[in-house]
Enzyme design. Structure first.
Site, PDB file in Angstrom:
ATOM      1  N   HIS A   1       0.852  -1.182   0.000  1.00  0.00           N
ATOM      2  CA  HIS A   1       0.000   0.000   0.000  1.00  0.00           C
ATOM      3  C   HIS A   1       0.892   1.237   0.000  1.00  0.00           C
ATOM      4  O   HIS A   1       1.662   1.449   0.935  1.00  0.00           O
ATOM      5  CB  HIS A   1      -0.909  -0.005   1.225  1.00  0.00           C
ATOM      6  CG  HIS A   1      -1.644  -1.309   1.407  1.00  0.00           C
ATOM      7  ND1 HIS A   1      -2.835  -1.591   0.790  1.00  0.00           N
ATOM      8  CD2 HIS A   1      -1.336  -2.419   2.143  1.00  0.00           C
ATOM      9  CE1 HIS A   1      -3.247  -2.808   1.123  1.00  0.00           C
ATOM     10  NE2 HIS A   1      -2.350  -3.321   1.936  1.00  0.00           N
TER      11      HIS A   1
ATOM     12  N   ASP B   1       0.045  -2.267  11.915  1.00  0.00           N
ATOM     13  CA  ASP B   1      -1.123  -1.756  11.192  1.00  0.00           C
ATOM     14  C   ASP B   1      -2.255  -1.417  12.158  1.00  0.00           C
ATOM     15  O   ASP B   1      -2.921  -0.387  12.021  1.00  0.00           O
ATOM     16  CB  ASP B   1      -1.588  -2.757  10.140  1.00  0.00           C
ATOM     17  CG  ASP B   1      -1.858  -4.148  10.707  1.00  0.00           C
ATOM     18  OD1 ASP B   1      -1.311  -4.486  11.781  1.00  0.00           O
ATOM     19  OD2 ASP B   1      -2.605  -4.912  10.054  1.00  0.00           O
TER      20      ASP B   1
ATOM     21  N   GLY C   1       0.141  -5.604  16.175  1.00  0.00           N
ATOM     22  CA  GLY C   1       0.609  -5.344  14.822  1.00  0.00           C
ATOM     23  C   GLY C   1       0.706  -3.851  14.543  1.00  0.00           C
ATOM     24  O   GLY C   1      -0.117  -3.064  15.018  1.00  0.00           O
TER      25      GLY C   1
END
Length: 253
Positions: free
Chosen positions: A17, A85, A83
C-alpha cells in the site's frame, strides 16, 4: 504516476500500500493519493517512511532507518505483540474522531481494535477475513467452489441466494458485518460515545450492510479506506526538498 512519487509504504499480507506525495502532507492543497499494488511494486527513491505487517523481500532494499516500529506510534498501553497496522489505525482513528473508537479493518483478517476515550489501546478481536473464510470452505468441503475473486467474485446482492457461490459470499459478508455490529454495540455499552471507523480492502462490501443499522448514522460510522496510510503520512510527513528526514523520538518513551 511516476514511480519516484511513491513516498510512504505499508507492506500488508497480500499487497503493498503506497501513498504518493501531494503538497504538504494530509493538510496540503494536494493531499497524498493512495495505491494498492502487488508485492513486486517498487519505487525509484526510498520511501520517507514504511512499515510492514507481512514479510519483507530482501530484494526490496528498503532502508532500515525509515522503518516505523510499534514504539514509534503514540498509542499508550499498546502491548508489544500488537501489529503495526492496528496501532497506526487505532491511533489515527482516535485522532480523527476525538472520541472512543472501534476500528474495523476488513482485510486478510478482520481486526477489531478498540481505543478508549483517553486515547489508550483497550483491546480487540481477530477473526478470519473474507478470503480466508471462503478458502477454508473450498478446501474443507467436497463440493464448495474456490472463489479466487473473494467477495466480488460471486456477489449477487440477494439476501438469500440460490446459487452456491453467491450463498458463500453472502454468508461471509453478513457474518463479518454482524461481528462488527455486535462489537460496536458492546463498545458503545462501555463508552456511549464510541464511534466505528471502517477500513480495509473488504470495507466497501461491508459498508452497506453496516449502514442498514439504524444505530450507525454517518456521525457514528466512518469509512476511511486508507486509514493506516493516512496515519503513516501523519507520523512521518514528507520533509521539504533537500531536508533530511529526521527520526523523532517516540512520544511513548
Amino acid at each position: 504516476m511516476p514511480a519516484r512519487q511513491l513516498r510512504w509504504l505499508l507492506i500488508g499480507n497480500s499487497r503493498w500500500h503506497w501513498a504518493l506525495d501531494g503538497a504538504e502532507g494530509l493538510g496540503g492543497e494536494r493531499p497524498p493519493h493512495f495505491l494498492h499494488l502487488p508485492p513486486q511494486a517498487a519505487a525509484v527513491e526510498p520511501p520517507v517512511a514504511w512499515a510492514a505487517v507481512g514479510p519483507v523481500p530482501p530484494q526490496a532494499a528498503l532502508p532500515a532507518e525509515t522503518r516505523l516500529a510499534l514504539e514509534d506510534v503514540p498509542l499508550p498501553d499498546a502491548p508489544p505483540w500488537l501489529g503495526i497496522d492496528r496501532a497506526l489505525a487505532g491511533w489515527w482513528a482516535a485522532r480523527l474522531t476525538a472520541s472512543p473508537v472501534l476500528v474495523a479493518d476488513a482485510g486478510t483478517v478482520l481486526s477489531l481494535t478498540r481505543v478508549d476515550g483517553r486515547g489508550r489501546f483497550a483491546g480487540g478481536r481477530l477473526m478470519a477475513g473474507a478470503a480466508l473464510q471462503l478458502g477454508a470452505m473450498a478446501s474443507g468441503t467436497q463440493d464448495l467452489p474456490a472463489l479466487a475473486g473473494g467477495l466480488a467474485s460471486a456477489a449477487s446482492g440477494e439476501l438469500w441466494p440460490r446459487d452456491t457461490a453467491a450463498a458463500m459470499t453472502q454468508g461471509v459478508v453478513e457474518g463479518l458485518a454482524a461481528a462488527v455490529l455486535e462489537a460496536g454495540r458492546q463498545a458503545r455499552g462501555l463508552e456511549p460515545g464510541c464511534r466505528i471507523v471502517l477500513t480495509g480492502g473488504d470495507g466497501p462490501a461491508l459498508l452497506p450492510l453496516l449502514r442498514r443499522s439504524p444505530q450507525l448514522g454517518e456521525d457514528v460510522l466512518l469509512h476511511r479506506p486508507d486509514l493506516c496510510l493516512e496515519a503513516l503520512v501523519a507520523l512521518r510527513p514528507c520533509p521539504p526538498d533537500g531536508a533530511a528526514q529526521a527520526r523523532p523520538r517516540s512520544s511513548r518513551i
